[in-house]
Design a protein around this motif. Sequence first.
Motif, PDB file in Angstrom:
ATOM      1  N   ALA A 265      -0.633  20.245  69.994  1.00  0.00           N
ATOM      2  CA  ALA A 265      -1.348  20.509  71.241  1.00  0.00           C
ATOM      3  C   ALA A 265      -0.415  21.094  72.296  1.00  0.00           C
ATOM      4  O   ALA A 265      -0.762  22.055  72.995  1.00  0.00           O
ATOM      5  N   LEU A 266       0.779  20.526  72.426  1.00  0.00           N
ATOM      6  CA  LEU A 266       1.754  21.033  73.392  1.00  0.00           C
ATOM      7  C   LEU A 266       2.140  22.475  73.090  1.00  0.00           C
ATOM      8  O   LEU A 266       2.162  23.332  73.984  1.00  0.00           O
ATOM      9  N   GLN A 267       2.442  22.747  71.827  1.00  0.00           N
ATOM     10  CA  GLN A 267       2.886  24.080  71.456  1.00  0.00           C
ATOM     11  C   GLN A 267       1.768  25.113  71.571  1.00  0.00           C
ATOM     12  O   GLN A 267       1.990  26.241  71.999  1.00  0.00           O
ATOM     13  N   SER A 268       0.546  24.727  71.207  1.00  0.00           N
ATOM     14  CA  SER A 268      -0.575  25.664  71.276  1.00  0.00           C
ATOM     15  C   SER A 268      -0.899  26.041  72.706  1.00  0.00           C
ATOM     16  O   SER A 268      -1.134  27.218  73.015  1.00  0.00           O
ATOM     17  N   ALA A 269      -0.912  25.058  73.592  1.00  0.00           N
ATOM     18  CA  ALA A 269      -1.194  25.354  74.998  1.00  0.00           C
ATOM     19  C   ALA A 269      -0.158  26.311  75.560  1.00  0.00           C
ATOM     20  O   ALA A 269      -0.489  27.216  76.346  1.00  0.00           O
ATOM     21  N   GLY A 270       1.098  26.147  75.148  1.00  0.00           N
ATOM     22  CA  GLY A 270       2.146  27.051  75.624  1.00  0.00           C
ATOM     23  C   GLY A 270       2.013  28.442  75.048  1.00  0.00           C
ATOM     24  O   GLY A 270       2.137  29.442  75.766  1.00  0.00           O
ATOM     25  N   SER A 271       1.729  28.545  73.754  1.00  0.00           N
ATOM     26  CA  SER A 271       1.642  29.859  73.120  1.00  0.00           C
ATOM     27  C   SER A 271       0.444  30.651  73.606  1.00  0.00           C
ATOM     28  O   SER A 271       0.455  31.889  73.592  1.00  0.00           O
ATOM     29  N   LEU A 272      -0.603  29.964  74.051  1.00  0.00           N
ATOM     30  CA  LEU A 272      -1.789  30.637  74.579  1.00  0.00           C
ATOM     31  C   LEU A 272      -1.643  31.018  76.046  1.00  0.00           C
ATOM     32  O   LEU A 272      -2.591  31.531  76.651  1.00  0.00           O
ATOM     33  N   LYS A 273      -0.482  30.751  76.621  1.00  0.00           N
ATOM     34  CA  LYS A 273      -0.186  31.108  78.012  1.00  0.00           C
ATOM     35  C   LYS A 273      -1.059  30.338  79.012  1.00  0.00           C
ATOM     36  O   LYS A 273      -1.257  30.787  80.137  1.00  0.00           O
ATOM     37  N   LEU A 274      -1.565  29.172  78.604  1.00  0.00           N
ATOM     38  CA  LEU A 274      -2.397  28.388  79.510  1.00  0.00           C
ATOM     39  C   LEU A 274      -1.564  27.583  80.506  1.00  0.00           C
ATOM     40  O   LEU A 274      -2.100  27.067  81.488  1.00  0.00           O
ATOM     41  N   LEU A 275      -0.263  27.449  80.246  1.00  0.00           N
ATOM     42  CA  LEU A 275       0.593  26.629  81.092  1.00  0.00           C
ATOM     43  C   LEU A 275       1.425  27.452  82.057  1.00  0.00           C
ATOM     44  O   LEU A 275       2.146  26.888  82.879  1.00  0.00           O
ATOM     45  N   ASP A 276       1.332  28.775  81.956  1.00  0.00           N
ATOM     46  CA  ASP A 276       2.120  29.632  82.837  1.00  0.00           C
ATOM     47  C   ASP A 276       1.720  29.394  84.299  1.00  0.00           C
ATOM     48  O   ASP A 276       0.535  29.388  84.636  1.00  0.00           O
ATOM     49  N   ARG A 277       2.727  29.195  85.150  1.00  0.00           N
ATOM     50  CA  ARG A 277       2.530  29.013  86.588  1.00  0.00           C
ATOM     51  C   ARG A 277       1.731  27.753  86.930  1.00  0.00           C
ATOM     52  O   ARG A 277       1.278  27.602  88.061  1.00  0.00           O
ATOM     53  N   ALA A 278       1.576  26.856  85.972  1.00  0.00           N
ATOM     54  CA  ALA A 278       0.825  25.617  86.225  1.00  0.00           C
ATOM     55  C   ALA A 278       1.783  24.444  86.370  1.00  0.00           C
ATOM     56  O   ALA A 278       2.881  24.433  85.806  1.00  0.00           O
ATOM     57  N   HIS A 279       1.340  23.450  87.131  1.00  0.00           N
ATOM     58  CA  HIS A 279       2.063  22.181  87.188  1.00  0.00           C
ATOM     59  C   HIS A 279       1.567  21.339  86.019  1.00  0.00           C
ATOM     60  O   HIS A 279       0.397  20.962  85.965  1.00  0.00           O
ATOM     61  N   VAL A 280       2.454  21.052  85.066  1.00  0.00           N
ATOM     62  CA  VAL A 280       2.080  20.372  83.831  1.00  0.00           C
ATOM     63  C   VAL A 280       2.565  18.933  83.863  1.00  0.00           C
ATOM     64  O   VAL A 280       3.730  18.667  84.179  1.00  0.00           O
ATOM     65  N   THR A 281       1.673  18.012  83.522  1.00  0.00           N
ATOM     66  CA  THR A 281       2.031  16.604  83.407  1.00  0.00           C
ATOM     67  C   THR A 281       1.776  16.128  81.988  1.00  0.00           C
ATOM     68  O   THR A 281       0.664  16.259  81.468  1.00  0.00           O
TER      69      THR A 281
END
Length: 309
Positions: free
Chosen positions: A151-167
């Motif tokens: 889940a962590l890697q997929s969210a990153g590869s899909l660019k969903l975490l760019d410029r977001a505050h991630v917890t």
Amino acid sequence: MRILVATDFSPRSQRAVRRAGILAARSGGTVMLMHVVDGPGSRETSQDIREAQRMTVEQIAVVPELYRIRCDPLVVRGRPSDEIQDAAVVHDVDLIVVGSPHRTRTRYTGRTLRNLIRNAPCPILVARRSSASLYARVLIPVDFSDASLRALQSAGSLKLLDRAHVTVLHAFEAPGKSKLSGFGVGRDQIDSYVEGCRSRCAEDVEALLASGGLVDRDWSRRIEEGSPQEAIARLAERFPADLLVLGTHARTGFRKALLGSVTEDILSTGGADVLVVPPHASGRCRQPRPPMHAGWSEIAQAAPRLVLG
């Protein structure tokens, strides 16, 4: 990024279409707008297909987030979850976007979503909020399984975490805590025991991130005592998220996901968008068949002329 977005032309699927456009614009990706017509192939179904083709083209034309995005229509007949899954395999899709399930009877109900997630070859993004911007706050609950790492890697590869505050959130329960006071253990000792459990969980979270090459990310870590339901609710109240990321386990499918019944509870209520990352589906998907659909030129000819303002 190749995005398949399912539409039944409802307000819920309109949110999904807009979100797909936002993500495609950010990644330079393409969108496939798909509608599935149920029916045995009767004359009425053929009429439904022609009407759906017209409405699909119109939806592409009027959604502002799709402006200047390559967007291809796809109208097929069959069972929604099967046809969406097949199209995702045939077209090598990176992400499926659907609207939030609803209690009323529609083509894209909660059952369809469950069936899709069980066999999906790629992550499923459930759009539940209307938004015209990228995700700003993302919450990722984890245990220490492969599902969490995926889940962590997929969210990153899909660019969903760019410029977001991630917890990154892990919920824990100290074994036997409720019985300690009955054995005469003092409050200070119990608190120390709980903090020891918290510290070990924090180390395990770091180990999980390190195993995925993510330990250097500027992400917040939260180790909360209590059940996953309680931890998510507490954190969501203090720091409302735009997106929640969940992984599912291969051995049990959707109904026994990373957080057990929590995932299904989340999808049945309002709140943030949810990215569900299923197990790798190689060998589990049905053999894809050639989809029955009209090409872009055929659909465009059948539809009325549309003017973009």
